[in-house]
Design a protein around this motif. Structure first.
Motif, short mmCIF file in Angstrom:
data_model
loop_
_atom_site.label_atom_id
_atom_site.label_comp_id
_atom_site.label_asym_id
_atom_site.label_seq_id
_atom_site.Cartn_x
_atom_site.Cartn_y
_atom_site.Cartn_z
N THR A 187 -48.35 -0.96 -35.19
CA THR A 187 -47.73 -1.36 -33.93
C THR A 187 -46.95 -2.66 -34.11
N VAL B 197 -42.97 -3.20 -33.48
CA VAL B 197 -42.46 -4.24 -32.57
C VAL B 197 -41.44 -5.11 -33.30
N GLY C 43 -38.21 -3.38 -33.66
CA GLY C 43 -37.49 -3.44 -32.40
C GLY C 43 -36.71 -4.74 -32.25
N PRO D 158 -35.95 -3.40 -28.11
CA PRO D 158 -37.40 -3.18 -27.96
C PRO D 158 -37.74 -1.80 -27.37
N ALA D 159 -36.87 -1.28 -26.53
CA ALA D 159 -37.13 0.05 -25.95
C ALA D 159 -37.13 1.12 -27.04
N ARG E 234 -40.47 1.00 -28.70
CA ARG E 234 -41.51 1.66 -27.89
C ARG E 234 -41.40 3.17 -28.01
N ARG E 235 -40.17 3.69 -28.01
CA ARG E 235 -39.99 5.14 -28.17
C ARG E 235 -40.48 5.60 -29.54
N GLN F 64 -42.79 4.16 -31.37
CA GLN F 64 -44.25 4.09 -31.33
C GLN F 64 -44.82 5.32 -30.62
N TYR F 65 -44.25 5.65 -29.49
CA TYR F 65 -44.71 6.81 -28.73
C TYR F 65 -44.55 8.09 -29.54
N ARG G 189 -50.07 3.33 -27.29
CA ARG G 189 -49.36 3.69 -26.07
C ARG G 189 -49.83 5.01 -25.47
N THR G 190 -50.77 5.66 -26.13
CA THR G 190 -51.14 7.02 -25.77
C THR G 190 -52.65 7.18 -25.79
#
Length: 94
Positions: A32, A36, A39, A45-46, A49-50, A52-53, A73-74
């Motif tokens: 993670t 980050v 990003g 950064p978005a 996050r995508r 990571q997801y 995130r899940t």
């Protein structure tokens, strides 16, 4: 066909994809942090996050979900675990 395990430099077998979600607590924080930082380098950064997801979704897609899996995130759960997990989550908030 035969399955061949990849090995570490010390001769230990690498975890199979099926084992990665179960072992998230061991390495997930570092992954993670890396995502980050990517990003930040990307200036998006978005997008991090995508990414990571998507990584977590891939791990959960191949996991047997024998137990609920809390990733960054899940939360991966089977239908039979939903009630207990929801009760636990609610008890933490109140």
């Amino acid at each position: 066909g035969e399955r061949f395990a990849m090995m570490t430099k010390k001769g230990h077998p690498l975890p199979t994809p099926e084992q990665l979600a179960a072992r998230w607590a061991r390495f997930g924080g570092a992954v993670t942090e890396l995502i980050v930082e990517l990003g930040k380098v990307w200036g998006d950064p978005a997008a991090a996050r995508r990414a990571q997801y998507q990584l977590e979704q891939m791990l959960l897609d191949i996991d047997d979900l024998a137990a609920p899996r809390r990733l960054a995130r899940t939360l991966g759960i089977r239908g039979r675990h939903v009630r207990g997990v929801l009760e636990l989550e609610l008890s933490r908030k109140f």
